[in-house]
Design a protein around this motif. Sequence first.
Motif, PDB file in Angstrom:
ATOM      1  N   LEU A 220      -9.175 -51.784 -21.694  1.00 40.32           N
ATOM      2  CA  LEU A 220      -8.659 -52.457 -20.504  1.00 40.32           C
ATOM      3  C   LEU A 220      -8.107 -51.417 -19.543  1.00 40.32           C
ATOM      4  N   GLU A 221      -8.596 -51.458 -18.304  1.00 41.02           N
ATOM      5  CA  GLU A 221      -8.185 -50.492 -17.295  1.00 41.02           C
ATOM      6  C   GLU A 221      -7.715 -51.219 -16.046  1.00 41.02           C
ATOM      7  N   ASN A 222      -7.178 -50.451 -15.109  1.00 37.74           N
ATOM      8  CA  ASN A 222      -6.780 -50.946 -13.793  1.00 37.74           C
ATOM      9  C   ASN A 222      -5.841 -52.142 -13.865  1.00 37.74           C
ATOM     10  N   ILE A 223      -4.825 -52.051 -14.699  1.00 36.80           N
ATOM     11  CA  ILE A 223      -3.890 -53.167 -14.780  1.00 36.80           C
ATOM     12  C   ILE A 223      -2.825 -53.089 -13.704  1.00 36.80           C
ATOM     13  N   SER A 224      -2.795 -52.000 -12.951  1.00 40.53           N
ATOM     14  CA  SER A 224      -1.788 -51.867 -11.901  1.00 40.53           C
ATOM     15  C   SER A 224      -2.208 -52.579 -10.624  1.00 40.53           C
ATOM     16  N   ASP A 225      -3.375 -53.233 -10.609  1.00 37.45           N
ATOM     17  CA  ASP A 225      -3.836 -53.935  -9.421  1.00 37.45           C
ATOM     18  C   ASP A 225      -2.956 -55.133  -9.085  1.00 37.45           C
TER      19      ASP A 225
ATOM     20  N   PHE B 239       1.941 -57.525 -20.306  1.00 37.79           N
ATOM     21  CA  PHE B 239       1.804 -57.684 -21.745  1.00 37.79           C
ATOM     22  C   PHE B 239       0.340 -57.533 -22.119  1.00 37.79           C
ATOM     23  N   LEU B 240       0.075 -56.724 -23.134  1.00 35.51           N
ATOM     24  CA  LEU B 240      -1.258 -56.594 -23.707  1.00 35.51           C
ATOM     25  C   LEU B 240      -1.299 -57.475 -24.939  1.00 35.51           C
TER      26      LEU B 240
ATOM     27  N   LYS C 171       1.142 -59.721 -29.109  1.00 36.87           N
ATOM     28  CA  LYS C 171       1.383 -59.372 -27.717  1.00 36.87           C
ATOM     29  C   LYS C 171       2.490 -58.327 -27.674  1.00 36.87           C
ATOM     30  N   VAL C 172       2.288 -57.250 -26.889  1.00 34.40           N
ATOM     31  CA  VAL C 172       3.296 -56.208 -26.728  1.00 34.40           C
ATOM     32  C   VAL C 172       3.499 -55.932 -25.241  1.00 34.40           C
ATOM     33  N   SER C 173       4.696 -55.509 -24.906  1.00 37.26           N
ATOM     34  CA  SER C 173       5.019 -55.141 -23.533  1.00 37.26           C
ATOM     35  C   SER C 173       4.456 -53.748 -23.254  1.00 37.26           C
ATOM     36  N   ILE C 174       3.843 -53.569 -22.089  1.00 40.95           N
ATOM     37  CA  ILE C 174       3.208 -52.296 -21.749  1.00 40.95           C
ATOM     38  C   ILE C 174       3.619 -51.860 -20.352  1.00 40.95           C
ATOM     39  N   ASP C 175       3.265 -50.641 -20.014  1.00 41.94           N
ATOM     40  CA  ASP C 175       3.496 -50.079 -18.686  1.00 41.94           C
ATOM     41  C   ASP C 175       2.182 -50.048 -17.920  1.00 41.94           C
TER      42      ASP C 175
ATOM     43  N   VAL D 224     -17.852 -61.550 -40.422  1.00 43.79           N
ATOM     44  CA  VAL D 224     -16.603 -62.123 -39.939  1.00 43.79           C
ATOM     45  C   VAL D 224     -16.770 -62.412 -38.459  1.00 43.79           C
ATOM     46  N   ARG D 225     -16.566 -63.660 -38.092  1.00 48.95           N
ATOM     47  CA  ARG D 225     -16.714 -64.056 -36.690  1.00 48.95           C
ATOM     48  C   ARG D 225     -15.332 -64.130 -36.048  1.00 48.95           C
ATOM     49  N   VAL D 226     -15.213 -63.512 -34.893  1.00 52.31           N
ATOM     50  CA  VAL D 226     -13.959 -63.494 -34.138  1.00 52.31           C
ATOM     51  C   VAL D 226     -14.253 -64.009 -32.735  1.00 52.31           C
ATOM     52  N   LYS D 227     -13.487 -65.010 -32.330  1.00 50.62           N
ATOM     53  CA  LYS D 227     -13.662 -65.515 -30.969  1.00 50.62           C
ATOM     54  C   LYS D 227     -12.300 -65.867 -30.407  1.00 50.62           C
ATOM     55  N   GLY D 228     -12.193 -65.787 -29.099  1.00 52.17           N
ATOM     56  CA  GLY D 228     -10.931 -66.103 -28.443  1.00 52.17           C
ATOM     57  C   GLY D 228     -10.799 -65.373 -27.129  1.00 52.17           C
ATOM     58  N   SER D 229      -9.563 -65.061 -26.771  1.00 51.80           N
ATOM     59  CA  SER D 229      -9.306 -64.395 -25.497  1.00 51.80           C
ATOM     60  C   SER D 229      -8.385 -63.201 -25.708  1.00 51.80           C
ATOM     61  N   TYR D 230      -8.486 -62.240 -24.805  1.00 45.28           N
ATOM     62  CA  TYR D 230      -7.673 -61.032 -24.867  1.00 45.28           C
ATOM     63  C   TYR D 230      -7.461 -60.522 -23.452  1.00 45.28           C
ATOM     64  N   GLY D 231      -6.561 -59.588 -23.305  1.00 41.10           N
ATOM     65  CA  GLY D 231      -6.378 -58.975 -21.995  1.00 41.10           C
ATOM     66  C   GLY D 231      -4.928 -58.693 -21.684  1.00 41.10           C
ATOM     67  N   ILE D 232      -4.656 -58.632 -20.385  1.00 38.37           N
ATOM     68  CA  ILE D 232      -3.330 -58.347 -19.872  1.00 38.37           C
ATOM     69  C   ILE D 232      -2.747 -59.638 -19.322  1.00 38.37           C
ATOM     70  N   GLU D 233      -1.523 -59.890 -19.675  1.00 34.53           N
ATOM     71  CA  GLU D 233      -0.800 -61.046 -19.159  1.00 34.53           C
ATOM     72  C   GLU D 233       0.254 -60.509 -18.204  1.00 34.53           C
ATOM     73  N   TYR D 234       0.330 -61.100 -17.011  1.00 35.66           N
ATOM     74  CA  TYR D 234       1.254 -60.635 -15.989  1.00 35.66           C
ATOM     75  C   TYR D 234       2.398 -61.639 -15.865  1.00 35.66           C
ATOM     76  N   PHE D 235       3.609 -61.125 -15.820  1.00 38.58           N
ATOM     77  CA  PHE D 235       4.784 -61.975 -15.666  1.00 38.58           C
ATOM     78  C   PHE D 235       5.425 -61.616 -14.345  1.00 38.58           C
ATOM     79  N   HIS D 236       5.471 -62.584 -13.450  1.00 35.03           N
ATOM     80  CA  HIS D 236       6.080 -62.327 -12.143  1.00 35.03           C
ATOM     81  C   HIS D 236       6.757 -63.586 -11.638  1.00 35.03           C
ATOM     82  N   PHE D 237       7.598 -63.407 -10.642  1.00 32.77           N
ATOM     83  CA  PHE D 237       8.326 -64.524 -10.052  1.00 32.77           C
ATOM     84  C   PHE D 237       7.598 -65.016  -8.816  1.00 32.77           C
TER      85      PHE D 237
END
Length: 142
Positions: free
Chosen positions: A45-50, A57-58, A105-109, A128-141
């Motif tokens: 996962l890249e460009n999370i500062s956009d 959170f990753l 989920k962990v907090s990241i910079d 082994v089958r794995v399905k679901g979602s992943y990525g960066i979660e953004y918390f803002h006001f």
Amino acid sequence: MKIKILAISAVLMCFFGIGSTHATALDFEHKTDFILNDSTKSFVLENISDVSAIDYFLGYQFTILGANTCSVEIKLQRLGLTGDYTTLSTKQFSGSWLDFRAQDKVSIDPFHRYRIFAEEHSEYCTSVRVKGSYGIEYFHFD
């Protein structure tokens, strides 16, 4: 006396205002469905500062099927300056996680490159089958 206190409190709250803060969080934006056959799988996962946010959170939320004879280890990692990945969190899952979703989920910079790394840990693993979602979660006001 109680009515006067409530009335004064109501007037003061209206006069000074009650600030309400609304927090929003986006769900993990990437969907996946893959089969681990004696191998590993990673998602970079890249460009999370956009997105301007207060906290980043990753994480992932996967359903793991067919891991009855082995275990699946999923790591959340950050790329260092030397090119090596540093593990931020590790979780092992065995059995079928249909009812209980495998999640972490962990907090990241921002301004770093991250990955989610999944691997099997047994000689006797079937598909082994794995399905679901992943990525960066953004918390803002709002």
